[in-house]
Design a protein around this motif. Structure first.
Motif, PDB file in Angstrom:
ATOM      1  N   LYS A  24     -11.499  -7.905   9.050  1.00 54.90           N
ATOM      2  CA  LYS A  24     -12.626  -7.090   8.594  1.00 54.90           C
ATOM      3  C   LYS A  24     -12.199  -5.878   7.760  1.00 54.90           C
ATOM      4  O   LYS A  24     -12.732  -5.666   6.672  1.00 54.90           O
ATOM      5  N   HIS A  25     -11.263  -5.084   8.292  1.00 56.29           N
ATOM      6  CA  HIS A  25     -10.902  -3.850   7.588  1.00 56.29           C
ATOM      7  C   HIS A  25     -10.241  -4.120   6.235  1.00 56.29           C
ATOM      8  O   HIS A  25     -10.663  -3.565   5.218  1.00 56.29           O
ATOM      9  N   LEU A  26      -9.216  -4.937   6.229  1.00 54.04           N
ATOM     10  CA  LEU A  26      -8.509  -5.181   4.960  1.00 54.04           C
ATOM     11  C   LEU A  26      -9.405  -5.844   3.911  1.00 54.04           C
ATOM     12  O   LEU A  26      -9.375  -5.433   2.749  1.00 54.04           O
ATOM     13  N   PRO A  27     -10.234  -6.838   4.261  1.00 50.18           N
ATOM     14  CA  PRO A  27     -11.163  -7.363   3.258  1.00 50.18           C
ATOM     15  C   PRO A  27     -12.155  -6.300   2.763  1.00 50.18           C
ATOM     16  O   PRO A  27     -12.514  -6.290   1.582  1.00 50.18           O
ATOM     17  N   PHE A  28     -12.592  -5.411   3.647  1.00 51.95           N
ATOM     18  CA  PHE A  28     -13.483  -4.313   3.262  1.00 51.95           C
ATOM     19  C   PHE A  28     -12.786  -3.382   2.264  1.00 51.95           C
ATOM     20  O   PHE A  28     -13.360  -3.005   1.237  1.00 51.95           O
ATOM     21  N   VAL A  29     -11.533  -3.031   2.544  1.00 54.88           N
ATOM     22  CA  VAL A  29     -10.757  -2.188   1.633  1.00 54.88           C
ATOM     23  C   VAL A  29     -10.597  -2.882   0.287  1.00 54.88           C
ATOM     24  O   VAL A  29     -10.815  -2.277  -0.769  1.00 54.88           O
ATOM     25  N   LYS A  30     -10.234  -4.146   0.312  1.00 49.50           N
ATOM     26  CA  LYS A  30     -10.033  -4.916  -0.920  1.00 49.50           C
ATOM     27  C   LYS A  30     -11.304  -4.952  -1.761  1.00 49.50           C
ATOM     28  O   LYS A  30     -11.265  -4.711  -2.977  1.00 49.50           O
ATOM     29  N   ALA A  31     -12.424  -5.237  -1.135  1.00 50.25           N
ATOM     30  CA  ALA A  31     -13.695  -5.283  -1.862  1.00 50.25           C
ATOM     31  C   ALA A  31     -14.082  -3.905  -2.391  1.00 50.25           C
ATOM     32  O   ALA A  31     -14.595  -3.784  -3.506  1.00 50.25           O
ATOM     33  N   SER A  32     -13.819  -2.867  -1.625  1.00 51.01           N
ATOM     34  CA  SER A  32     -14.171  -1.504  -2.032  1.00 51.01           C
ATOM     35  C   SER A  32     -13.361  -1.036  -3.235  1.00 51.01           C
ATOM     36  O   SER A  32     -13.889  -0.384  -4.135  1.00 51.01           O
ATOM     37  N   LEU A  33     -12.085  -1.359  -3.257  1.00 50.11           N
ATOM     38  CA  LEU A  33     -11.201  -0.868  -4.321  1.00 50.11           C
ATOM     39  C   LEU A  33     -11.286  -1.704  -5.594  1.00 50.11           C
ATOM     40  O   LEU A  33     -10.875  -1.254  -6.659  1.00 50.11           O
ATOM     41  N   GLY A  34     -11.796  -2.907  -5.488  1.00 58.14           N
ATOM     42  CA  GLY A  34     -12.037  -3.734  -6.662  1.00 58.14           C
ATOM     43  C   GLY A  34     -10.790  -4.063  -7.456  1.00 58.14           C
ATOM     44  O   GLY A  34      -9.685  -4.129  -6.912  1.00 58.14           O
ATOM     45  N   PRO A  35     -10.944  -4.247  -8.768  1.00 53.35           N
ATOM     46  CA  PRO A  35      -9.832  -4.703  -9.598  1.00 53.35           C
ATOM     47  C   PRO A  35      -8.689  -3.693  -9.749  1.00 53.35           C
ATOM     48  O   PRO A  35      -7.613  -4.067 -10.205  1.00 53.35           O
ATOM     49  N   ALA A  36      -8.908  -2.442  -9.365  1.00 57.43           N
ATOM     50  CA  ALA A  36      -7.813  -1.458  -9.415  1.00 57.43           C
ATOM     51  C   ALA A  36      -6.713  -1.833  -8.419  1.00 57.43           C
ATOM     52  O   ALA A  36      -5.541  -1.524  -8.633  1.00 57.43           O
ATOM     53  N   LEU A  37      -7.102  -2.519  -7.339  1.00 63.53           N
ATOM     54  CA  LEU A  37      -6.134  -2.954  -6.333  1.00 63.53           C
ATOM     55  C   LEU A  37      -5.429  -4.201  -6.851  1.00 63.53           C
ATOM     56  O   LEU A  37      -6.041  -5.250  -7.032  1.00 63.53           O
ATOM     57  N   LYS A  38      -4.140  -4.100  -7.084  1.00 58.72           N
ATOM     58  CA  LYS A  38      -3.368  -5.203  -7.656  1.00 58.72           C
ATOM     59  C   LYS A  38      -2.747  -6.111  -6.603  1.00 58.72           C
ATOM     60  O   LYS A  38      -2.327  -7.223  -6.899  1.00 58.72           O
ATOM     61  N   GLY A  39      -2.682  -5.633  -5.375  1.00 60.41           N
ATOM     62  CA  GLY A  39      -2.127  -6.438  -4.292  1.00 60.41           C
ATOM     63  C   GLY A  39      -2.227  -5.679  -2.991  1.00 60.41           C
ATOM     64  O   GLY A  39      -2.380  -4.460  -2.974  1.00 60.41           O
ATOM     65  N   LEU A  40      -2.148  -6.431  -1.892  1.00 62.35           N
ATOM     66  CA  LEU A  40      -2.275  -5.842  -0.571  1.00 62.35           C
ATOM     67  C   LEU A  40      -1.448  -6.668   0.396  1.00 62.35           C
ATOM     68  O   LEU A  40      -1.512  -7.911   0.368  1.00 62.35           O
ATOM     69  N   THR A  41      -0.649  -6.004   1.207  1.00 60.60           N
ATOM     70  CA  THR A  41       0.096  -6.697   2.261  1.00 60.60           C
ATOM     71  C   THR A  41      -0.031  -5.906   3.548  1.00 60.60           C
ATOM     72  O   THR A  41      -0.315  -4.709   3.535  1.00 60.60           O
ATOM     73  N   ALA A  42       0.175  -6.575   4.667  1.00 60.67           N
ATOM     74  CA  ALA A  42       0.180  -5.923   5.967  1.00 60.67           C
ATOM     75  C   ALA A  42       1.312  -6.517   6.788  1.00 60.67           C
ATOM     76  O   ALA A  42       1.575  -7.725   6.728  1.00 60.67           O
ATOM     77  N   GLU A  43       1.968  -5.651   7.549  1.00 57.39           N
ATOM     78  CA  GLU A  43       3.097  -6.066   8.371  1.00 57.39           C
ATOM     79  C   GLU A  43       2.888  -5.575   9.793  1.00 57.39           C
ATOM     80  O   GLU A  43       2.528  -4.415  10.003  1.00 57.39           O
ATOM     81  N   LYS A  44       3.119  -6.439  10.753  1.00 61.04           N
ATOM     82  CA  LYS A  44       3.025  -6.085  12.163  1.00 61.04           C
ATOM     83  C   LYS A  44       4.430  -5.832  12.691  1.00 61.04           C
ATOM     84  O   LYS A  44       5.298  -6.712  12.602  1.00 61.04           O
ATOM     85  N   GLY A  45       4.661  -4.629  13.214  1.00 61.54           N
ATOM     86  CA  GLY A  45       5.974  -4.287  13.756  1.00 61.54           C
ATOM     87  C   GLY A  45       6.289  -5.108  14.997  1.00 61.54           C
ATOM     88  O   GLY A  45       5.422  -5.318  15.847  1.00 61.54           O
ATOM     89  N   LEU A  46       7.518  -5.569  15.098  1.00 60.99           N
ATOM     90  CA  LEU A  46       7.934  -6.376  16.242  1.00 60.99           C
ATOM     91  C   LEU A  46       8.909  -5.654  17.154  1.00 60.99           C
ATOM     92  O   LEU A  46       8.774  -5.683  18.367  1.00 60.99           O
ATOM     93  N   VAL A  47       9.929  -5.043  16.557  1.00 63.43           N
ATOM     94  CA  VAL A  47      10.979  -4.399  17.345  1.00 63.43           C
ATOM     95  C   VAL A  47      11.602  -3.290  16.498  1.00 63.43           C
ATOM     96  O   VAL A  47      11.528  -3.318  15.269  1.00 63.43           O
ATOM     97  N   GLY A  48      12.214  -2.321  17.163  1.00 60.69           N
ATOM     98  CA  GLY A  48      12.886  -1.231  16.459  1.00 60.69           C
ATOM     99  C   GLY A  48      14.260  -1.645  15.972  1.00 60.69           C
ATOM    100  O   GLY A  48      14.599  -2.835  15.927  1.00 60.69           O
ATOM    101  N   GLY A  49      15.078  -0.672  15.632  1.00 58.73           N
ATOM    102  CA  GLY A  49      16.395  -0.931  15.057  1.00 58.73           C
ATOM    103  C   GLY A  49      17.419  -1.462  16.028  1.00 58.73           C
ATOM    104  O   GLY A  49      18.453  -1.989  15.616  1.00 58.73           O
ATOM    105  N   THR A  50      17.153  -1.344  17.311  1.00 58.16           N
ATOM    106  CA  THR A  50      18.056  -1.894  18.319  1.00 58.16           C
ATOM    107  C   THR A  50      17.253  -2.789  19.253  1.00 58.16           C
ATOM    108  O   THR A  50      16.051  -2.584  19.426  1.00 58.16           O
ATOM    109  N   PRO A  51      17.906  -3.782  19.853  1.00 57.95           N
ATOM    110  CA  PRO A  51      17.186  -4.710  20.721  1.00 57.95           C
ATOM    111  C   PRO A  51      16.416  -3.984  21.825  1.00 57.95           C
ATOM    112  O   PRO A  51      16.839  -2.935  22.322  1.00 57.95           O
TER     113      PRO A  51
END
Length: 104
Positions: A24-51
């Motif tokens: 919902k949120h990212l599609p809303f942002v994409k639609a709101s920003l229109g053609p000025a938005l050239k790309g969009l990515t999202a990353e989910k954090g899994l783990v820090g720098g050490t196990p």
């Protein structure tokens, strides 16, 4: 190319609704920003720098624009609505960074 990164810091017990964010949120942002938005990515954090350590960020969202001016022009009319929607998926405050993409 300019990248706007919104990073949600890890906090034990924080609320983050990944389904709402991606469906919902990212599609809303994409639609709101229109053609000025050239790309969009999202990353989910899994783990820090050490196990066995939590990631520094739960999620990082990245929005790409031709220039800072293009980003500001597209974002300004929708800023309040986009910011208000954050409460629908998290109780965290995002950390924002605007950067110049050097290689990509």
């Amino acid at each position: 190319m300019i990248k706007a990164s919104l990073m949600y810091p890890y906090a034990e017990g924080a609320r983050f609704d990944f389904e709402y964010y991606t469906d919902k949120h990212l599609p809303f942002v994409k639609a709101s920003l229109g053609p000025a938005l050239k790309g969009l990515t999202a990353e989910k954090g899994l783990v820090g720098g050490t196990p066995d350590t939590p990631p520094p960020f739960i999620v990082c969202g990245h929005l790409y624009f031709e220039s800072v001016e293009a980003m500001q022009e597209a974002y300004a009319p929708h800023a309040a609505a986009i910011r208000a929607d954050i409460r629908n998926f998290t109780d965290l405050e995002p950390v924002m960074m605007i950067s110049d993409v050097l290689i990509g």
